[in-house]
Scaffold this motif. Sequence first.
Motif, mmCIF file in Angstrom:
data_model
loop_
_atom_site.group_PDB
_atom_site.id
_atom_site.type_symbol
_atom_site.label_atom_id
_atom_site.label_comp_id
_atom_site.label_asym_id
_atom_site.label_seq_id
_atom_site.Cartn_x
_atom_site.Cartn_y
_atom_site.Cartn_z
ATOM 1 N N GLN A 52 -5.511 10.010 6.935
ATOM 2 C CA GLN A 52 -6.414 9.052 7.578
ATOM 3 C C GLN A 52 -5.617 8.014 8.352
ATOM 4 O OE1 GLN A 52 -7.156 5.593 6.688
ATOM 5 N NE2 GLN A 52 -8.978 5.399 7.958
ATOM 6 N N MET A 53 -4.505 7.545 7.792
ATOM 7 C CA MET A 53 -3.671 6.560 8.487
ATOM 8 C C MET A 53 -3.017 7.188 9.707
ATOM 9 S SD MET A 53 -2.786 3.465 8.832
ATOM 10 C CE MET A 53 -3.434 2.727 7.364
ATOM 11 N N ALA A 90 -2.331 -0.772 -3.825
ATOM 12 C CA ALA A 90 -3.330 -0.164 -2.952
ATOM 13 C C ALA A 90 -2.855 1.235 -2.575
ATOM 14 C CB ALA A 90 -3.547 -1.013 -1.705
ATOM 15 N N ARG A 129 0.842 -1.199 0.000
ATOM 16 C CA ARG A 129 0.000 0.000 0.000
ATOM 17 C C ARG A 129 0.878 1.250 0.000
ATOM 18 N NH1 ARG A 129 -4.576 -0.082 4.508
ATOM 19 N NH2 ARG A 129 -4.599 -2.202 3.730
ATOM 20 N N PHE A 151 -4.727 12.145 -2.362
ATOM 21 C CA PHE A 151 -5.358 10.896 -2.779
ATOM 22 C C PHE A 151 -6.023 11.005 -4.151
ATOM 23 C CE2 PHE A 151 -8.235 7.407 -3.067
ATOM 24 C CZ PHE A 151 -7.610 6.372 -2.389
ATOM 25 N N LYS A 188 -7.872 0.034 -4.223
ATOM 26 C CA LYS A 188 -7.021 -1.040 -4.710
ATOM 27 C C LYS A 188 -7.218 -1.109 -6.220
ATOM 28 C CE LYS A 188 -6.085 -5.941 -3.839
ATOM 29 N NZ LYS A 188 -6.552 -7.114 -3.083
ATOM 30 N N GLY A 192 -11.019 8.650 -1.812
ATOM 31 C CA GLY A 192 -10.333 7.899 -0.767
ATOM 32 C C GLY A 192 -11.244 7.500 0.371
ATOM 33 N N MET A 216 1.145 5.125 0.836
ATOM 34 C CA MET A 216 0.478 6.167 1.617
ATOM 35 C C MET A 216 0.691 7.482 0.892
ATOM 36 S SD MET A 216 0.666 4.992 5.535
ATOM 37 C CE MET A 216 2.363 5.335 5.833
ATOM 38 N N GLN A 239 -3.540 4.479 0.179
ATOM 39 C CA GLN A 239 -4.089 4.815 1.489
ATOM 40 C C GLN A 239 -3.849 6.295 1.735
ATOM 41 O OE1 GLN A 239 -5.450 2.560 4.031
ATOM 42 N NE2 GLN A 239 -6.124 4.556 4.727
ATOM 43 N N ASP A 240 -4.891 7.015 2.138
ATOM 44 C CA ASP A 240 -4.743 8.421 2.463
ATOM 45 C C ASP A 240 -3.846 8.560 3.692
ATOM 46 O OD1 ASP A 240 -5.785 11.294 2.090
ATOM 47 O OD2 ASP A 240 -6.104 10.878 4.223
ATOM 48 N N ARG A 241 -2.785 9.324 3.554
ATOM 49 C CA ARG A 241 -1.777 9.475 4.617
ATOM 50 C C ARG A 241 -2.380 10.085 5.885
ATOM 51 N NH1 ARG A 241 3.336 8.949 4.153
ATOM 52 N NH2 ARG A 241 4.775 9.889 5.625
ATOM 53 N N TYR A 246 -9.146 4.931 0.706
ATOM 54 C CA TYR A 246 -8.471 3.694 0.336
ATOM 55 C C TYR A 246 -8.963 3.257 -1.039
ATOM 56 C CZ TYR A 246 -7.453 -1.291 0.079
ATOM 57 O OH TYR A 246 -7.021 -2.512 -0.337
#
Length: 137
Positions: free
Chosen positions: A56-57, A50, A7, A13, A39, A35, A9, A52-54, A37
């Motif tokens: 959000q993580m 994949a 994934r 996004f 895939k 976003g 980051m 992933q929004d940085r 997320y």
Amino acid sequence: MELAQIRLMVSDFPAVYRFYRDVLGLKPQFEAESGPYAKLSPDTGHAAIALQDRAQMAEVLGKLAAEPEGYRVLVVLRVDDLDAAHAELTSRGAAFTRAPGPMGDRMRVAYLEDPEGNLIELQEWLALREQAGNTPA
């Protein structure tokens, strides 16, 4: 243990999602342009990238390191015809950092970056190890 995915980051996004979907032509598992997320997969094989929004993580983990400087990821996509892929992606707005050229005697490669600066290698295999007279690795 089984590898499920790698994934990336990303901070922007929507821009990165559109790049992998519209420029590289990968197919989203589901539409998720905003976003956090997604895939995306090529037409062949089971491999996927994949996103992933940085931000959000960072909320999930409570912290996240600053955005890295320099290349931290190399996404490799194999193509049957590098020149055709280069022309098609260029027509979709991709800006290559290295035009198609040889890498050793068994493959040709070209490089571009996604909107976040992740390095992408397109590779065309000219000969497999066995065809080049080497024993399999």
